[in-house]
Design a protein around this motif. Structure first.
Motif, PDB file in Angstrom:
ATOM      1  N   ARG A  42      -8.380  -2.083  -3.332  1.00  0.00           N
ATOM      2  CA  ARG A  42      -8.630  -0.762  -2.744  1.00  0.00           C
ATOM      3  C   ARG A  42      -8.414   0.360  -3.759  1.00  0.00           C
ATOM      4  NH1 ARG A  42      -4.704  -0.210   1.951  1.00  0.00           N
ATOM      5  NH2 ARG A  42      -5.415   1.959   1.783  1.00  0.00           N
ATOM      6  N   ARG A  43      -7.577   0.106  -4.743  1.00  0.00           N
ATOM      7  CA  ARG A  43      -7.273   1.150  -5.731  1.00  0.00           C
ATOM      8  C   ARG A  43      -8.382   1.324  -6.755  1.00  0.00           C
ATOM      9  NH1 ARG A  43      -1.315   2.325  -7.631  1.00  0.00           N
ATOM     10  NH2 ARG A  43      -2.649   3.282  -9.195  1.00  0.00           N
ATOM     11  N   VAL A  62      -4.452  -4.820  -1.750  1.00  0.00           N
ATOM     12  CA  VAL A  62      -4.166  -3.423  -2.060  1.00  0.00           C
ATOM     13  C   VAL A  62      -4.790  -3.017  -3.393  1.00  0.00           C
ATOM     14  CG1 VAL A  62      -2.332  -1.749  -2.527  1.00  0.00           C
ATOM     15  CG2 VAL A  62      -2.058  -3.411  -0.691  1.00  0.00           C
ATOM     16  N   LEU A  63      -4.689  -3.872  -4.393  1.00  0.00           N
ATOM     17  CA  LEU A  63      -5.225  -3.529  -5.715  1.00  0.00           C
ATOM     18  C   LEU A  63      -6.747  -3.356  -5.684  1.00  0.00           C
ATOM     19  CD1 LEU A  63      -3.090  -5.779  -8.099  1.00  0.00           C
ATOM     20  CD2 LEU A  63      -2.896  -3.315  -7.699  1.00  0.00           C
ATOM     21  N   LEU A  81       2.004   1.451  -3.755  1.00  0.00           N
ATOM     22  CA  LEU A  81       0.955   1.662  -4.757  1.00  0.00           C
ATOM     23  C   LEU A  81      -0.014   2.777  -4.387  1.00  0.00           C
ATOM     24  CD1 LEU A  81       0.208  -2.090  -5.517  1.00  0.00           C
ATOM     25  CD2 LEU A  81       1.568  -0.500  -6.887  1.00  0.00           C
ATOM     26  N   LEU A  82      -0.036   3.151  -3.117  1.00  0.00           N
ATOM     27  CA  LEU A  82      -0.878   4.249  -2.660  1.00  0.00           C
ATOM     28  C   LEU A  82       0.029   5.301  -2.040  1.00  0.00           C
ATOM     29  CD1 LEU A  82      -3.701   2.143  -0.955  1.00  0.00           C
ATOM     30  CD2 LEU A  82      -3.726   3.113  -3.246  1.00  0.00           C
ATOM     31  N   GLU A 128     -12.037   1.989  -8.059  1.00  0.00           N
ATOM     32  CA  GLU A 128     -13.230   2.686  -7.596  1.00  0.00           C
ATOM     33  C   GLU A 128     -14.461   1.839  -7.890  1.00  0.00           C
ATOM     34  OE1 GLU A 128     -13.573   6.624  -9.047  1.00  0.00           O
ATOM     35  OE2 GLU A 128     -11.576   7.249  -8.368  1.00  0.00           O
ATOM     36  N   SER A 172       0.828  -1.205   0.000  1.00  0.00           N
ATOM     37  CA  SER A 172       0.000   0.000   0.000  1.00  0.00           C
ATOM     38  C   SER A 172       0.859   1.250   0.000  1.00  0.00           C
ATOM     39  CB  SER A 172      -0.947   0.002   1.202  1.00  0.00           C
ATOM     40  OG  SER A 172      -0.237   0.176   2.413  1.00  0.00           O
TER      41      SER A 172
END
Length: 310
Positions: A173-174, A170-171, A115-116, A176, A112
């Motif tokens: 969460r990315r 994590v992906l 990637l975030l 929408e 995260s």
């Protein structure tokens, strides 16, 4: 009363997920690994889809983003995770697998941060990730002269399982999407099962027809599908709302205790000192990575306790 209920459900979830690793080891005596994992989610996916259809309005993905979330869940959270895990458990103990998988929350935080970009990893967090990886190294004990030893490869596969799960978390969460988590899990399970059947066909995995008449084989499959997967995820959803992400992540560090005890009683699998030491480092790494969230959570719990005494 609510506090005791939450604690009881937390232990039930830890027991269900911890003993799942023992059930995997038991079932692998009869089923080939990838096909075994696929059968598990054939059943669990249908149960979860039925549950989603009854409990939520949006029981199937509608938008491109929602289908994308389900696709990531199917490919990484279900298919990649379980292919690596089941193949790894062919040649390592249930307890070692459970402990290596407990690295997932640490890896999730690491991914995260990459990637975030809004989530910056502090120095203490970086040290926590390093401790977790050192814990893995202690458990795997790679021999430089024989890096492809069966046990080392098996544990490396389980590490890949934890990595796939963390990356998938994590992906998702990315992307929408407003897909209910029950729906996402159901379609991820079904999609993951299809992918694993394709992998199994590619590997040409054989299956002994006698497995379908053996009580231990059927018991292991039923336990994984209905208790560890369907019931386990329903408990997880309930506790996630009640406890929050930090506390529910702690189940990863209680589950291996159930794995070790049941694996010893049922499969005569003994946990060695190096595995325990590795687990200690992984748990310490988690505390360092999540130290602020843990501190905030404890402050909240103490505040509630103080109010209840007034």
């Amino acid at each position: 009363m609510s506090r005791y209920r939450n604690f009881g459900l937390f232990l039930t979830l830890a027991a269900a997920w911890g003993t799942a690793f023992v059930a995997i080891s038991a079932g692998l005596e009869y089923f080939p690994p990838v096909l075994f994992a696929a059968f598990r989610y054939d059943i669990a996916g249908l149960v979860m889809l039925a549950y989603a259809a009854v409990t939520v309005d949006d029981w199937y993905p509608r938008t491109r983003g929602e289908w994308a979330v389900a696709a990531v869940g199917a490919s990484l959270l279900i298919a990649a995770y379980h292919v690596f895990l089941f193949m790894g458990q062919l040649n390592t103990t249930a307890a070692a697998a459970a402990i290596l998988v407990s690295l997932s929350p640490i890896l999730t935080t690491g991914f995260s941060r990459v990637l975030l970009p809004s989530d910056a990893l502090s120095w203490a967090g970086i040290v926590g990730v390093v401790f977790g990886l050192f814990g893995v190294a202690i458990i795997v004990q790679p021999d430089p002269s024989n890096l492809f030893a069966t046990d080392a490869v098996a544990k490396a596969l389980v590490f890949c399982a934890a990595t796939a799960f963390a990356l998938g978390s994590v992906l998702t969460r990315r992307i929408e999407a407003t897909l209910p988590i029950e729906t996402m899990e159901a379609w991820s399970m079904l999609g993951g099962a299809i992918l694993m059947h394709l992998v199994s066909l590619g590997l040409r995995e054989p299956i002994d027809p006698a497995a379908w008449t053996d009580p231990q084989a059927i018991g292991a499959l039923a336990y994984l599908s209905l208790i560890a997967s369907a019931l386990g995820f329903l408990l997880y959803f309930d506790l996630l709302e009640r406890l929050g992400a930090v506390e529910i992540n702690m189940v990863s560090y209680v589950a291996p205790i159930f794995t070790a005890v049941v694996g010893w009683l049922y499969l005569d699998q003994v946990v060695d000192a190096t595995t325990v030491a590795g687990f200690g480092l992984i748990a310490l790494g988690f505390v360092l990575v999540k130290r602020q969230a843990i501190r905030d959570e404890f402050s909240h719990v103490w505040s509630l306790a103080a109010r209840s005494r007034e």
